[in-house]
Design a protein around this motif. Sequence first.
Motif, PDB file in Angstrom:
ATOM      1  N   ALA A 121      37.833 -10.820   2.652  1.00 44.31           N
ATOM      2  CA  ALA A 121      37.457 -11.046   1.249  1.00 44.31           C
ATOM      3  C   ALA A 121      37.039  -9.742   0.587  1.00 44.31           C
ATOM      4  CB  ALA A 121      36.325 -12.076   1.173  1.00 44.31           C
ATOM      5  N   ALA A 139      39.570 -15.752  -1.585  1.00 39.73           N
ATOM      6  CA  ALA A 139      38.234 -15.649  -2.169  1.00 39.73           C
ATOM      7  C   ALA A 139      37.993 -14.262  -2.741  1.00 39.73           C
ATOM      8  CB  ALA A 139      37.180 -15.976  -1.109  1.00 39.73           C
ATOM      9  N   GLY A 140      38.486 -13.230  -2.061  1.00 37.24           N
ATOM     10  CA  GLY A 140      38.301 -11.869  -2.553  1.00 37.24           C
ATOM     11  C   GLY A 140      39.014 -11.625  -3.869  1.00 37.24           C
ATOM     12  N   THR A 181      46.113 -13.388  -8.438  1.00 35.29           N
ATOM     13  CA  THR A 181      45.600 -12.571  -9.531  1.00 35.29           C
ATOM     14  C   THR A 181      46.749 -11.914 -10.280  1.00 35.29           C
ATOM     15  OG1 THR A 181      44.206 -10.656 -10.085  1.00 35.29           O
ATOM     16  CG2 THR A 181      45.241 -10.650  -7.913  1.00 35.29           C
ATOM     17  N   ALA A 238      38.895  -7.835  -2.483  1.00 39.47           N
ATOM     18  CA  ALA A 238      38.103  -7.562  -3.689  1.00 39.47           C
ATOM     19  C   ALA A 238      38.182  -6.085  -4.059  1.00 39.47           C
ATOM     20  CB  ALA A 238      36.651  -7.980  -3.462  1.00 39.47           C
ATOM     21  N   LEU A 248      39.798 -17.035 -13.153  1.00 39.79           N
ATOM     22  CA  LEU A 248      39.517 -17.030 -11.721  1.00 39.79           C
ATOM     23  C   LEU A 248      40.780 -17.164 -10.882  1.00 39.79           C
ATOM     24  CD1 LEU A 248      36.232 -19.124 -11.467  1.00 39.79           C
ATOM     25  CD2 LEU A 248      36.543 -16.658 -11.753  1.00 39.79           C
ATOM     26  N   LEU A 274      37.060 -13.453  -6.560  1.00 38.94           N
ATOM     27  CA  LEU A 274      35.823 -12.729  -6.848  1.00 38.94           C
ATOM     28  C   LEU A 274      36.083 -11.511  -7.726  1.00 38.94           C
ATOM     29  CD1 LEU A 274      32.800 -12.164  -6.384  1.00 38.94           C
ATOM     30  CD2 LEU A 274      33.438 -10.987  -4.256  1.00 38.94           C
ATOM     31  N   ALA A 298      36.672 -12.574 -11.212  1.00 39.78           N
ATOM     32  CA  ALA A 298      35.424 -13.020 -11.832  1.00 39.78           C
ATOM     33  C   ALA A 298      34.575 -11.837 -12.268  1.00 39.78           C
ATOM     34  CB  ALA A 298      34.640 -13.895 -10.849  1.00 39.78           C
ATOM     35  N   MET A 299      34.521 -10.795 -11.448  1.00 43.51           N
ATOM     36  CA  MET A 299      33.706  -9.621 -11.785  1.00 43.51           C
ATOM     37  C   MET A 299      34.192  -8.913 -13.041  1.00 43.51           C
ATOM     38  SD  MET A 299      32.605  -7.733  -8.245  1.00 43.51           S
ATOM     39  CE  MET A 299      34.273  -7.494  -7.608  1.00 43.51           C
TER      40      MET A 299
END
Length: 262
Positions: A44, A131-132, A216, A48, A144, A135, A138-139
């Motif tokens: 993750a 999940a990464g 993404t 990210a 998402l 995340l 989201a940052m």
Amino acid sequence: MSAIEAGPDIADPSRVEPPPASGRGRRHAVPLANRVAAELVGTAALVAVVVGSGIQATELSKDVGLQLLANSLATVFGLGVLILLLGPVSGAHFNPVVTLAEWWTGRKDPEGLGPREVAAYIPAQIVGAIAGAVLADAMFGKALVQWSTHERSAGHLLLGEVVATAGLVLLIFGLARTDHLRFAPVAVASYIGAAYWFTSSTSFANPAVTIGRAFTDTFAGIAPGSVPGFVGLQLVGGVVGLALVALVFDHRRRTSATAGSK
């Protein structure tokens, strides 16, 4: 993208030693739950870093070369730190190809990685990669989950994935075979950084990361339709990498066998 515990010396240089961290016997000092958690968290974090640095790069510069440079440098530093931190726990594979290669090379070793570990590691890596990506989006205030529209299905890109993955496997298991695992954090991170630039595909070299990056629609993304081709050729690259390990380092097996017969 993966690696190894920089740990005990290789006792038997006559075989391709899998990255020492997960397995049976002595290596079970770390409970499986902790090792699986390390693989999930590490993968993750790696995704990210890849996705987040790609987003940041595109927001800071319109120059694609600078974007790739920023993305690759962040990945080098992030991967090196993650291997150093989590290698002693799980081996820091973060990559199903590395996990499968370790299982294959150590399948006859009572301390090797077993099917139970493989069945736990690979889903954790995939979930961690997704999940990464979420995340990172989201940052940076992105949706998402937004499927990537970046098609990467051309034949030369698929060839790049074979080369990138084969080189990664050759490096990891070559380090193990020559008793240089202590250099894994620097060596593996450096290889991935270089492969960003010398491969046409920018070196995904990792099925879990490839799946995660489909979630993404940013600089580092890959269209879902391109994922099966990338994953399939990464697996082929893993097989090629193990064949290269045997081709290059088989003399150590013969030398040890000769010495043992005297």
